[in-house]
Motif scaffolding. Structure first.
Motif, PDB file in Angstrom:
ATOM      1  N   LEU A  35       0.838  -1.207   0.000  1.00  6.47           N
ATOM      2  CA  LEU A  35       0.000   0.000   0.000  1.00  6.47           C
ATOM      3  C   LEU A  35       0.869   1.252   0.000  1.00  6.47           C
ATOM      4  CD1 LEU A  35      -3.051   0.509  -0.044  1.00  6.47           C
ATOM      5  CD2 LEU A  35      -2.937   0.907   2.430  1.00  6.47           C
ATOM      6  N   ALA A  36       1.963   1.227   0.790  1.00  2.93           N
ATOM      7  CA  ALA A  36       2.859   2.391   0.845  1.00  2.93           C
ATOM      8  C   ALA A  36       3.542   2.610  -0.505  1.00  2.93           C
ATOM      9  CB  ALA A  36       3.902   2.184   1.939  1.00  2.93           C
ATOM     10  N   GLU A  37       3.969   1.517  -1.162  1.00  7.08           N
ATOM     11  CA  GLU A  37       4.605   1.627  -2.477  1.00  7.08           C
ATOM     12  C   GLU A  37       3.616   2.144  -3.512  1.00  7.08           C
ATOM     13  OE1 GLU A  37       8.041  -1.834  -2.508  1.00  7.08           O
ATOM     14  OE2 GLU A  37       5.941  -2.418  -2.764  1.00  7.08           O
ATOM     15  N   ALA A  38       2.397   1.638  -3.463  1.00 10.26           N
ATOM     16  CA  ALA A  38       1.373   2.081  -4.405  1.00 10.26           C
ATOM     17  C   ALA A  38       1.087   3.567  -4.232  1.00 10.26           C
ATOM     18  CB  ALA A  38       0.101   1.266  -4.222  1.00 10.26           C
ATOM     19  N   SER A  39       1.145   4.038  -2.993  1.00 12.06           N
ATOM     20  CA  SER A  39       0.926   5.462  -2.729  1.00 12.06           C
ATOM     21  C   SER A  39       2.030   6.304  -3.347  1.00 12.06           C
ATOM     22  CB  SER A  39       0.868   5.703  -1.215  1.00 12.06           C
ATOM     23  OG  SER A  39       0.656   7.070  -0.940  1.00 12.06           O
ATOM     24  N   LEU A  40       3.281   5.834  -3.251  1.00 11.70           N
ATOM     25  CA  LEU A  40       4.405   6.548  -3.866  1.00 11.70           C
ATOM     26  C   LEU A  40       4.255   6.605  -5.383  1.00 11.70           C
ATOM     27  CD1 LEU A  40       7.451   5.131  -1.852  1.00 11.70           C
ATOM     28  CD2 LEU A  40       6.567   7.477  -1.780  1.00 11.70           C
ATOM     29  N   ILE A  41       3.807   5.505  -5.966  1.00 15.76           N
ATOM     30  CA  ILE A  41       3.608   5.461  -7.416  1.00 15.76           C
ATOM     31  C   ILE A  41       2.541   6.450  -7.850  1.00 15.76           C
ATOM     32  CG2 ILE A  41       2.831   3.998  -9.338  1.00 15.76           C
ATOM     33  CD1 ILE A  41       4.078   1.610  -7.772  1.00 15.76           C
ATOM     34  N   ALA A  42       1.428   6.462  -7.146  1.00 17.07           N
ATOM     35  CA  ALA A  42       0.337   7.377  -7.484  1.00 17.07           C
ATOM     36  C   ALA A  42       0.779   8.832  -7.348  1.00 17.07           C
ATOM     37  CB  ALA A  42      -0.861   7.099  -6.585  1.00 17.07           C
ATOM     38  N   LYS A  43       1.541   9.113  -6.297  1.00 17.46           N
ATOM     39  CA  LYS A  43       2.007  10.481  -6.049  1.00 17.46           C
ATOM     40  C   LYS A  43       2.965  10.946  -7.146  1.00 17.46           C
ATOM     41  CE  LYS A  43       4.302  13.327  -2.538  1.00 17.46           C
ATOM     42  NZ  LYS A  43       4.968  13.326  -1.198  1.00 17.46           N
ATOM     43  N   ALA A  44       3.842  10.057  -7.597  1.00 17.05           N
ATOM     44  CA  ALA A  44       4.810  10.426  -8.627  1.00 17.05           C
ATOM     45  C   ALA A  44       4.142  10.629  -9.980  1.00 17.05           C
ATOM     46  CB  ALA A  44       5.891   9.348  -8.721  1.00 17.05           C
ATOM     47  N   ARG A  45       3.158   9.801 -10.280  1.00 13.22           N
ATOM     48  CA  ARG A  45       2.514   9.852 -11.595  1.00 13.22           C
ATOM     49  C   ARG A  45       1.656  11.099 -11.793  1.00 13.22           C
ATOM     50  NH1 ARG A  45       1.057   5.743 -14.825  1.00 13.22           N
ATOM     51  NH2 ARG A  45      -1.169   6.247 -14.573  1.00 13.22           N
ATOM     52  N   ALA A  46       1.039  11.595 -10.745  1.00 15.99           N
ATOM     53  CA  ALA A  46       0.040  12.668 -10.874  1.00 15.99           C
ATOM     54  C   ALA A  46       0.568  13.892 -11.620  1.00 15.99           C
ATOM     55  CB  ALA A  46      -0.502  13.039  -9.500  1.00 15.99           C
ATOM     56  N   PRO A  47       1.703  14.494 -11.211  1.00 15.88           N
ATOM     57  CA  PRO A  47       2.166  15.689 -11.946  1.00 15.88           C
ATOM     58  C   PRO A  47       2.637  15.393 -13.361  1.00 15.88           C
ATOM     59  CG  PRO A  47       3.736  15.068 -10.228  1.00 15.88           C
ATOM     60  CD  PRO A  47       2.532  14.226 -10.023  1.00 15.88           C
ATOM     61  N   ILE A  48       3.158  14.187 -13.609  1.00 16.82           N
ATOM     62  CA  ILE A  48       3.602  13.832 -14.963  1.00 16.82           C
ATOM     63  C   ILE A  48       2.395  13.704 -15.884  1.00 16.82           C
ATOM     64  CG2 ILE A  48       4.790  12.088 -16.353  1.00 16.82           C
ATOM     65  CD1 ILE A  48       6.455  11.415 -13.835  1.00 16.82           C
ATOM     66  N   LEU A  49       1.354  13.052 -15.400  1.00 19.08           N
ATOM     67  CA  LEU A  49       0.106  12.948 -16.171  1.00 19.08           C
ATOM     68  C   LEU A  49      -0.472  14.328 -16.459  1.00 19.08           C
ATOM     69  CD1 LEU A  49      -1.431   9.980 -14.167  1.00 19.08           C
ATOM     70  CD2 LEU A  49      -0.901   9.904 -16.610  1.00 19.08           C
ATOM     71  N   ALA A  50      -0.480  15.186 -15.458  1.00 17.76           N
ATOM     72  CA  ALA A  50      -1.059  16.525 -15.607  1.00 17.76           C
ATOM     73  C   ALA A  50      -0.295  17.337 -16.645  1.00 17.76           C
ATOM     74  CB  ALA A  50      -1.060  17.243 -14.265  1.00 17.76           C
ATOM     75  N   HIS A  51       1.029  17.239 -16.629  1.00 21.99           N
ATOM     76  CA  HIS A  51       1.830  18.012 -17.579  1.00 21.99           C
ATOM     77  C   HIS A  51       1.486  17.662 -19.019  1.00 21.99           C
ATOM     78  CE1 HIS A  51       5.070  19.909 -19.690  1.00 21.99           C
ATOM     79  NE2 HIS A  51       5.551  18.748 -20.095  1.00 21.99           N
ATOM     80  N   HIS A  52       1.175  16.397 -19.280  1.00 25.14           N
ATOM     81  CA  HIS A  52       0.894  15.960 -20.652  1.00 25.14           C
ATOM     82  C   HIS A  52      -0.608  15.885 -20.944  1.00 25.14           C
ATOM     83  CE1 HIS A  52       5.052  15.235 -21.696  1.00 25.14           C
ATOM     84  NE2 HIS A  52       5.218  14.672 -20.518  1.00 25.14           N
ATOM     85  N   GLY A  53      -1.414  16.425 -20.055  1.00 28.30           N
ATOM     86  CA  GLY A  53      -2.854  16.461 -20.289  1.00 28.30           C
ATOM     87  C   GLY A  53      -3.501  15.094 -20.286  1.00 28.30           C
ATOM     88  N   GLY A  59      -5.114   6.894  -6.561  1.00 27.40           N
ATOM     89  CA  GLY A  59      -4.813   6.543  -5.176  1.00 27.40           C
ATOM     90  C   GLY A  59      -4.138   5.192  -5.077  1.00 27.40           C
ATOM     91  N   ALA A  60      -3.659   4.885  -3.893  1.00 27.91           N
ATOM     92  CA  ALA A  60      -2.931   3.635  -3.675  1.00 27.91           C
ATOM     93  C   ALA A  60      -3.781   2.411  -4.013  1.00 27.91           C
ATOM     94  CB  ALA A  60      -2.441   3.572  -2.239  1.00 27.91           C
ATOM     95  N   ALA A  61      -5.053   2.423  -3.614  1.00 24.18           N
ATOM     96  CA  ALA A  61      -5.916   1.266  -3.871  1.00 24.18           C
ATOM     97  C   ALA A  61      -6.107   1.040  -5.371  1.00 24.18           C
ATOM     98  CB  ALA A  61      -7.264   1.464  -3.191  1.00 24.18           C
ATOM     99  N   ALA A  62      -6.259   2.134  -6.123  1.00 26.94           N
ATOM    100  CA  ALA A  62      -6.446   2.012  -7.566  1.00 26.94           C
ATOM    101  C   ALA A  62      -5.177   1.488  -8.243  1.00 26.94           C
ATOM    102  CB  ALA A  62      -6.832   3.366  -8.159  1.00 26.94           C
ATOM    103  N   VAL A  63      -4.010   1.942  -7.763  1.00 30.07           N
ATOM    104  CA  VAL A  63      -2.748   1.451  -8.309  1.00 30.07           C
ATOM    105  C   VAL A  63      -2.594  -0.040  -8.024  1.00 30.07           C
ATOM    106  CG1 VAL A  63      -0.230   1.561  -8.078  1.00 30.07           C
ATOM    107  CG2 VAL A  63      -1.565   3.676  -8.250  1.00 30.07           C
TER     108      VAL A  63
END
Length: 353
Positions: free
Chosen positions: A308-326, A333-337
């Motif tokens: 769960l902690a690793e999934a949270s890190l993945i979700a947190k890292a992906r969010a701004p990268i996804l946003a930058h490319h629209g 969230g961690a559960a979705a990852v």
């Protein structure tokens, strides 16, 4: 050579560069001495489109004319080299959005992913020759030299090529590759041009590049990239490739932004976009470095389920990268990852049964 004596078709792969020209000249001289029929020879060129030097098509035609062989020009039906880079980034974004890749994949080819050689040359020329000369023995004459790179040091002078004509195929087609210049040095190649009056590309004689490839090659030296920018015909593709760097936030080479090679040729707006892209690239690398290293992409990815902690890190890292490319944040969230990784692992398990 048994193939020559039995009237095989010889296809001279011409790029416009010094090695393919010298190889073709040497091979033709030998074939003439063996009495091989001239009407069973052809020159073939895979056109890379916008990525080529503007002078390359005319250069290839002039070389074929000088060698006295008809020229066949082929190209990738799905688009040229520049389109392939654009398509790769579009595909990479879609896969990243769907969490099918761990890191965002950039547009550019590399030493291990040479689209120009594989998809736009080999995968275009090979099938064309196999179709055109079905049932024949076909020898592809290629200008490779062992001293060009460590990866070519073990290349044989000739070998069977079964990629497009499998052993025992119904038509009886047989294909071989021949590298007449395999043991030559660059000085040998230039010497042959000088002695026999063979045409040399302007990239060598006017702009002093060490090699001829695309106008801007992902494997080119800083010297050759700078030399290419001095050719007026290359300026448009230079600016276009820099624009891809700008919107993708991936540098053309791992340690070099193409924009930095000749910033004088870039409009102010594009220079501003590149400055922003460099910041985005640094941000992306920092975010991806914080992701759990044990889950990085390997063959057969993913290797396991993230905690769960690793999934949270993945979700947190992906969010701004996804946003930058629209791109949509489908796994925010961690559960979705974790659920997405579970889907991948289930497919992986099914395939291994």
């Amino acid at each position: 050579m048994a193939a020559a004596r039995h009237g095989a078709w010889f296809a001279f792969n011409l790029s416009g560069g010094k090695d393919s020209t010298a190889s073709a000249h040497a091979a033709i001289t030998l074939l003439d001495a063996l009495g091989h029929p001239r009407d069973r020879r052809i020159a073939i060129h895979a056109d890379l489109g916008r990525a080529e030097w503007r002078s390359t098509p005319a250069m290839v035609a002039a070389i074929a004319d000088r060698l006295g062989i008809p020229l066949l020009v082929v190209s990738r039906s799905a688009g040229d080299m520049v389109a392939r880079w654009e398509q790769r980034f579009l595909s990479g974004k879609r896969r990243y959005e769907a969490l099918e890749t761990y890191n965002l994949i950039g547009p550019w080819s590399s030493a291990s992913l040479r689209f120009c050689t594989s998809e736009l040359k080999v995968q275009v020329i090979g099938p064309e020759l196999a179709r055109r000369y079905r049932g024949e023995t076909i020898v592809s004459v290629i200008g490779l030299r062992r001293d060009e790179s460590p990866s070519r040091r073990s290349t044989p002078i000739s070998r069977s090529d079964e990629r497009f004509a499998k052993p025992g195929n119904a038509a009886g087609t047989r294909m071989l590759s021949w590298h007449p210049a395999i043991d030559w040095s660059a000085d040998d190649v230039f010497g042959i041009h000088a002695r026999h009056g063979l045409p040399l590309h302007e990239a060598y004689v006017r702009y002093r590049t060490t090699r001829l490839s695309c106008a801007f090659c992902v494997l080119a030296s800083a010297h050759d990239l700078a030399a290419s920018t001095k050719a007026p015909g290359n300026v448009d593709v230079f600016r276009h490739l820099v624009s891809i760097e700008a919107y993708s936030a991936f540098s053309f080479q791992p340690q070099r932004w193409l924009a930095d090679v000749a910033p004088r040729l870039l409009p102010a707006a594009l220079l501003r976009d590149i400055a922003c892209a460099k910041l985005r690239a640094h941000e992306r690398r920092t975010l991806e470095a914080a992701m759990p290293p044990g889950l990085r992409f390997v063959k057969g990815w993913p290797p396991r389920m993230p905690s769960l902690a690793e999934a949270s890190l993945i979700a947190k890292a992906r969010a701004p990268i996804l946003a930058h490319h629209g791109l949509a944040n489908l796994f925010s969230g961690a559960a979705a990852v974790q659920a997405r990784f579970a889907d991948h692992l289930a497919v992986k398990a099914e395939r291994s049964r």
